[in-house]
Scaffold this motif. Structure first.
Motif, PDB file in Angstrom:
ATOM      1  N   ARG A 188       0.603  -1.283   0.021  1.00  0.00           N
ATOM      2  CA  ARG A 188       0.077  -0.098  -0.247  1.00  0.00           C
ATOM      3  C   ARG A 188       0.883   1.241  -0.088  1.00  0.00           C
ATOM      4  O   ARG A 188       2.039   1.430   0.592  1.00  0.00           O
ATOM      5  N   SER A 189       0.337   2.365  -0.695  1.00  0.00           N
ATOM      6  CA  SER A 189       0.834   3.619  -0.520  1.00  0.00           C
ATOM      7  C   SER A 189       0.130   4.678   0.010  1.00  0.00           C
ATOM      8  O   SER A 189      -1.025   4.383   0.754  1.00  0.00           O
ATOM      9  N   GLN A 190       0.711   5.869   0.200  1.00  0.00           N
ATOM     10  CA  GLN A 190      -0.377   6.805   1.028  1.00  0.00           C
ATOM     11  C   GLN A 190      -1.087   7.608  -0.202  1.00  0.00           C
ATOM     12  O   GLN A 190      -2.025   8.238   0.550  1.00  0.00           O
ATOM     13  N   THR A 191      -1.077   7.429  -1.038  1.00  0.00           N
ATOM     14  CA  THR A 191      -1.805   8.251  -2.122  1.00  0.00           C
ATOM     15  C   THR A 191      -2.348   7.514  -3.136  1.00  0.00           C
ATOM     16  O   THR A 191      -3.269   8.015  -4.106  1.00  0.00           O
ATOM     17  N   GLY A 192      -2.090   6.084  -3.324  1.00  0.00           N
ATOM     18  CA  GLY A 192      -2.446   5.429  -4.681  1.00  0.00           C
ATOM     19  C   GLY A 192      -4.160   5.415  -4.608  1.00  0.00           C
ATOM     20  O   GLY A 192      -4.731   5.100  -3.652  1.00  0.00           O
ATOM     21  N   GLY A 193      -4.732   5.555  -5.819  1.00  0.00           N
ATOM     22  CA  GLY A 193      -6.112   5.264  -5.893  1.00  0.00           C
ATOM     23  C   GLY A 193      -6.574   4.016  -6.499  1.00  0.00           C
ATOM     24  O   GLY A 193      -5.946   2.814  -6.334  1.00  0.00           O
ATOM     25  N   LEU A 194      -7.438   3.918  -7.329  1.00  0.00           N
ATOM     26  CA  LEU A 194      -7.985   2.703  -7.881  1.00  0.00           C
ATOM     27  C   LEU A 194      -7.970   2.581  -9.399  1.00  0.00           C
ATOM     28  O   LEU A 194      -7.724   3.881 -10.008  1.00  0.00           O
ATOM     29  N   GLY A 195      -8.420   1.433 -10.024  1.00  0.00           N
ATOM     30  CA  GLY A 195      -8.236   1.561 -11.529  1.00  0.00           C
ATOM     31  C   GLY A 195      -8.465   0.065 -12.067  1.00  0.00           C
ATOM     32  O   GLY A 195      -8.774  -0.831 -11.379  1.00  0.00           O
ATOM     33  N   PHE A 196      -8.371   0.044 -13.473  1.00  0.00           N
ATOM     34  CA  PHE A 196      -8.563  -1.008 -14.233  1.00  0.00           C
ATOM     35  C   PHE A 196      -7.412  -1.494 -15.046  1.00  0.00           C
ATOM     36  O   PHE A 196      -6.815  -0.309 -15.662  1.00  0.00           O
ATOM     37  N   VAL A 197      -6.912  -2.778 -15.338  1.00  0.00           N
ATOM     38  CA  VAL A 197      -5.840  -2.938 -15.938  1.00  0.00           C
ATOM     39  C   VAL A 197      -6.402  -4.221 -17.150  1.00  0.00           C
ATOM     40  O   VAL A 197      -7.109  -5.023 -16.605  1.00  0.00           O
ATOM     41  N   VAL A 198      -5.928  -4.117 -18.274  1.00  0.00           N
ATOM     42  CA  VAL A 198      -6.262  -4.816 -19.479  1.00  0.00           C
ATOM     43  C   VAL A 198      -4.936  -5.675 -20.136  1.00  0.00           C
ATOM     44  O   VAL A 198      -4.037  -4.818 -20.155  1.00  0.00           O
ATOM     45  N   ASN A 199      -4.973  -6.711 -20.401  1.00  0.00           N
ATOM     46  CA  ASN A 199      -3.797  -7.329 -20.946  1.00  0.00           C
ATOM     47  C   ASN A 199      -4.006  -8.376 -21.972  1.00  0.00           C
ATOM     48  O   ASN A 199      -4.739  -9.393 -21.681  1.00  0.00           O
TER      49      ASN A 199
END
Length: 779
Positions: A188-199
Motif C-alpha cells: 500500500r501507498s499513502q496516495t494510490g487510488g483505484l483503476g482497471f488494467v487489461v492485458n
C-alpha cells in the motif's frame, strides 16, 4: 477524537465481504459509498484517467483494449482508501489466449506508474493461477504473492461479478459471490487510488461500486473462525539480525501483520533502533546508545554478529527503518524503550508523523509515562501497553491509558482465558510476547488471544496456512517423518533437521530416543552415540484421533567421521590432535587405542567416550592396523620376556648372551617391543638399544586392588609388583575411569572420591620419579 479513533477503541469490525465482525450493532457505522458508475453517458466519466491503451464507452459499458500481451492498458480513478470494498461486473469480450487477464487495481497512482497493486483474473479463471493478487514493481517486473483457481472459467462473453475487500495489507478475492482466496501481502501507498488494467484482451466493465469500510478491530472473534495476528518480533529475528532492515523486510515478506521493533534516542536526541541500552551485543561497537553520537552509530556493523552473510547491515535510525516498513505489506509495532523523557517521546512520535505512518503504527511501551507522553504528542496515534506480569485489573489499566491493546508476556496470561475475554469485551486486544512454539500457538488461539509476537513469523504463517487448508483445524491429523529418512546412515560431522508432516494436528509430540524434540531442531551426529537412534511422532487432531510414526537412523564409525571428531572436539587438547590424527589417517587402530589410554586423563569425558568408542569399533572391524619398527642399533638377541599389558617406561633389561644377529630391535611403541627378524650370522655385541615403554625388567606388572571400608567411607588398598620389586605402599596413586578420579592417596590405602563399583579401572602410581599406569579389575 477522530471517528477512526472511536471505531478502534470500540472494536469496530463490520461484517462485510465475508469478514466477521465483533462490534455491537448499536455502535456499527453504515458503510459509506464513495463511488458508483454505470457508464450511462457517452464519454468516460469525469475524474477517470486513461493512461495506457484504448478506453471508451460502448453499449453502456467501459471498454478497455490491450493490443497484445506486452501492453498493460490502464485507467485510473477514485480516492485513496485504506479500508474499502471494490465491486464491478467484468466480461472478457475477446482474448489473445486463455492466459490473458484483466485486473482491479487496488493501489495505483493517478498517472498509472509502477509500482501498483492489483487483483487479477485470467479468462481461464479455473486454472491454478486463474485469480491472483500481484504487484507490478518499479522495475517493471511482476511479483505474484497469491494465486488460486475460481470455481469456473470466466471465458468470453459472460459476466463475472468481482468483489475485492481490502483492509490495509489484507485482501479477499470474491468471484460470483464465492471467496476464492485471501492475502495479507498487499503493498500500500499513502496516495494510490483505484483503476482497471487489461492485458492482451478486450474487456468491458459495468456497475462499478466502491464502498469505504470501517477499520478492522484488533479484537478478533473467539468462535474458532479467526487466527491470531502475526507480529514479527524485532523483524524475522530468528532468520536475520534483529532490528535491521534485513530482518524487517524478511518479517514483512513472511506474512507478518506487524513488524515489531525497539527505539530509543542517542546523545543528540536522534531515535535509533536497538533493543538494548548498549550497542555491545548486536554491533561491532561498544557503549550506551544514550551516550553515543550519530557519527559513531552510523558506522557500526549490526549484522556480522549474526552471520557473515549479513555483514554490512547497519544500526538504523527510526526514520530509515520506517521507510523500509512503509513500502512493505506489514504495519509497524514500535516499542519505545524506557526511560524516555516527554521531549524524547515527542521526537519519536513526530518521526512517525513525518513519515506518514500514523495510520499504520501502534506505539507500545512498558512505561505508563511513555504511553501518556505519546498520547500528548499525538491524539490519533494508537497505543498499547506491555506488561511482564498482569495488573490487578488489566481492563481498568488499559482504559485509563487509552490503549487499543494490552500485551503481556505469554507466561503471565497463559491459562487465564477469562482475562483475555474481559479485555476483548472492553474492545482491547491481547497480543502476548514472545512465543515460537507451535503447540503454544494452538493454545493461544484456543484461549482467544488476538495476536502472537514471535521470532518466527514465517513459521507462524505456515502454521496458520496448514490449519486453513485442513479445514480450520478440524481435518485429519497426519503423522509423517520427512527427516530423518528411515534407515539413514550418518557419520561424525553429518547433521540434519527434524522435519515432520503433522497435517491439522492439534497436539504434536516428537521424541528422539525418548527425549522431546521440536520440528526443525538440528540433530548432529557428533552429539550421539554410535549405533541406532529413533525418532517417534504422535499427533492428535482436534477431534481426539491420533496417529503415530517412527523413523530410525544409524550413526556409523568411519575414518572421515573419526578424523572430524578428533579435529573439532573441544575435549581434545590441541597439542594431542596431530598425534591422534596421524594414527587415524593411517588406520593404526592398535596404536591409537594405546595412545588414548596413555592420555586418558587429559581428555574431556565426552571426547574420551566418543573417540574411544569410534576407535574400538574400527579396531574390531579392521584389526589393529600396521605397526612401525623401532630404530635401535642391532645387538645380540636376548631372551624374549612375556608380553604384558601396556606399561609406562621402565628400566631396560640386561643384554642376553650372544646369539644370531637379528633385525633392529624395537624402540618400543607405547609399551611394546618390535618383533625379532630372522636369524643371521653371529656378530660382535652391539650397543644397547634405546629403552622401550615396558614394565620394570620387561615383565608384566602384578597389580592387585581390593575395596575396603563401608559404602559410606570406601577405601581401596592396592599393591604393584614388577618382577621381584614392589612399589612402596606409601607411593602416591590415583584410581581412574573414563578420565575421572575415583580414589586417590597412598597406594596401600586410597580414599574414595566418588562411589566405586566393580569393573575395570586404571591405576596410576608415582614410583622412582616416574608415573606408571596399570589396568586393574575390581571385583
Amino acid at each position: 477524537m477522530s471517528r477512526r479513533r472511536i471505531a478502534a477503541l470500540m472494536g469496530v469490525l463490520a461484517a462485510v465481504g465475508g469478514i466477521a465482525g465483533t462490534l455491537p450493532a448499536a455502535a456499527t457505522a453504515e458503510p459509506v459509498t464513495v463511488l458508483t458508475e454505470s457508464f450511462d453517458g457517452a464519454a468516460i466519466p469525469d475524474g477517470w484517467r486513461a493512461v495506457e491503451g484504448t478506453w471508451s464507452i460502448a453499449d453502456g459499458r467501459l471498454l478497455g483494449v490491450s493490443a497484445n500481451s506486452s501492453q498493460q492498458s490502464r485507467i485510473t480513478f477514485g480516492p485513496h482508501l485504506r479500508d474499502f470494498r471494490f465491486e464491478a461486473t467484468v466480461r472478457f469480450e475477446t482474448v489473445a489466449d486463455a492466459a490473458r487477464w484483466t485486473a482491479l487495481a487496488l493501489d495505483i497512482q493517478a498517472d498509472g506508474s509502477a509500482p501498483w497493486q492489483h487483483a487479477a483474473m485470467r479468462s481461464n479463471t479455473a486454472a491454478a493461477n486463474g485469480t491472483e493478487f500481484a504487484q507490478r514493481t518499479a522495475a517493471g517486473a511482476w511479483n505474484v504473492t497469491n494465486a488460486a483457481a475460481a470455481p469456473s472459467a470466466a471465458g468470453t462473453g459472460r459476466d463475472v461479478k468481482v468483489r475485492i475487500v481490502v483492509h490495509g495489507n489484507r485482501g479477499e478475492w470474491w468471484f460470483n459471490d464465492v471467496l476464492v482466496q485471501s492475502t495479507k501481502s498487499l503493498l500500500r501507498s499513502q496516495t494510490g487510488g483505484l483503476g482497471f488494467v487489461v492485458n492482451g484482451a478486450r474487456v468491458t466493465f459495468d456497475d462499478v461500486k466502491v464502498t469505504k469500510l470501517d477499520r478492522q478491530s484488533y479484537v478478533l472473534p473467539n468462535d474458532g473462525s479467526a487466527y491470531p495476528r502475526n507480529i514479527a518480533h524485532r523483524g524475522y529475528s530468528s532468520l536475520a539480525p534483529e532490528n535491521t532492515l534485513a530482518a524487517s523486510a524478511a518479517g514483512a515478506r513472511a506474512g507478518a501483520d506487524w513488524v515489531e521493533t525497539d527505539v530509543l534516542t542517542n546523545a543528540e536526541g536522534v531515535p535509533y533502533i536497538s533493543h538494548d541500552g548498549t550497542v555491545d551485543r548486536t554491533t561491532d561497537g561498544t557503549g550506551a546508545v544514550a551516550a553515543l553520537t550519530s557519527s559513531y552509530l552510523d558506522t557500526l556493523d549490526a549484522g556480522s554478529w549474526f552471520a557473515p552473510a549479513y555483514r554490512g547491515q547497519r544500526m538504523e535510525t527510526l526514520r530509515n527503518l520506517m521507510n523500509e516498513v512503509k513500502v512493505s505489506p506489514a504495519d509497524f509495532l514500535l516499542e519505545i524503550k524506557t526511560p524516555q523523557t516527554r521531549e524524547q517521546v515527542a521526537r519519536i512520535v513526530q518521526e512517525v508523523v513525518d513519515a506518514g505512518m500514523v495510520e499504520r503504527t501502534i506505539i507500545q511501551s512498558f512505561g505508563d509515562d511513555v504511553i501518556r507522553y505519546a498520547r500528548e504528542a499525538n491524539p490519533d496515534i494508537e497505543l498499547a501497553i506491555l506488561r511482564g506480569a498482569l495488573d490487578a485489573d488489566p481492563v481498568a489499566v488499559a482504559r485509563s491509558l487509552d490503549v487499543v491493546a494490552y500485551n503481556p508476556s505469554w507466561d503471565a496470561i497463559r491459562g487465564k482465558p477469562e482475562i483475555v475475554a474481559a479485555l476483548n469485551a472492553a474492545s482491547i486486544a491481547v497480543m502476548p510476547y514472545t512465543v515460537d512454539d507451535p503447540a503454544q500457538w494452538a493454545r493461544m488461539r484456543d484461549e482467544g488471544v488476538d495476536g502472537i509476537i514471535t521470532n518466527k513469523p514465517g513459521e507462524l504463517t505456515g502454521w496458520e496456512w496448514g490449519l486453513r487448508t485442513a479445514g480450520n483445524g478440524g481435518g485429519t491429523a497426519r503423522a509423517g517423518i520427512l527427516a530423518p529418512v528411515d534407515g539413514a546412515q550418518l557419520k561424525r560431522g553429518d547433521s540434519f533437521a527434524i522435519s515432520l508432516d503433522t497435517g491439522s494436528a492439534a497436539v504434536v509430540e516428537a521424541k528422539l530416543d525418548g527425549v522431546a524434540i521440536a520440528d526443525g531442531a538440528v540433530v548432529r551426529a557428533d552429539e550421539l552415540a554410535l549405533g541406532s537412534h529413533t525418532v517417534t511422532l504422535t499427533t492428535t487432531s482436534a477431534s481426539g484421533a491420533s496417529r503415530t510414526a517412527s523413523a530410525s537412523f544409524v550413526v556409523v564409525p568411519s575414518v572421515a567421521g573419526l578424523s572430524h571428531l578428533v579435529a573439532v572436539n573441544r575435549g581434545v587438547p590441541n597439542e594431542l590432535r596431530p598425534a591422534f590424527l596421524a594414527e587415524v589417517v593411517t588406520r593404526r587402530w592398535g596404536r591409537l587405542t594405546r595412545l588414548l589410554a596413555a592420555h586418558e586423563s587429559e581428555l574431556g569425558e565426552s571426547a574420551a567416550e566418543r573417540i574411544g568408542a569410534e576407535t574400538a569399533a574400527l579396531l574390531a572391524a579392521e584389526g589393529p592396523g600396521p605397526e612401525e619398527p623401532g630404530t635401535g642399533t642391532p645387538g645380540p638377541q636376548g631372551p624374549k620376556g612375556d608380553t604384558g599389558e601396556k606399561g609406562d617406561k621402565g628400566d631396560t633389561g640386561s643384554d642376553g648372551p650372544a646369539g644370531p644377529a637379528g633385525t633392529n630391535g624395537t624402540n618400543g611403541v607405547d609399551g611394546r617391543d618390535g618383533a625379532a627378524g630372522p636369524a643371521g650370522p653371529v656378530g660382535p655385541v652391539g650397543a644397547k638399544g634405546e629403552k622401550g615403554d615396558r614394565g620394570a625388567n620387561g615383565r608384566d606388572a602384578l597389580v592387585t586392588c581390593k575395596i575396603t571400608g563401608s559404602s559410606s567411607s570406601q577405601r581401596v588398598s592396592c599393591s604393584v609388583t614388577y618382577g621381584a620389586r614392589a612399589s612402596s605402599a606409601k607411593a602416591s596413586a590415583r584410581l581412574l575411569r573414563s578420565g575421572r578420579t575415583y580414589a586417590k592417596g597412598r597406594l596401600g590405602g586410597l580414599r574414595a572420591t566418588r562411589k566405586i563399583a566393580r569393573g575395570r579401572y586404571t591405576l596410576r602410581v608415582a614410583s622412582s620419579g616416574k608415573v606408571l599406569s596399570e589396568k586393574v579389575t575390581l571385583r
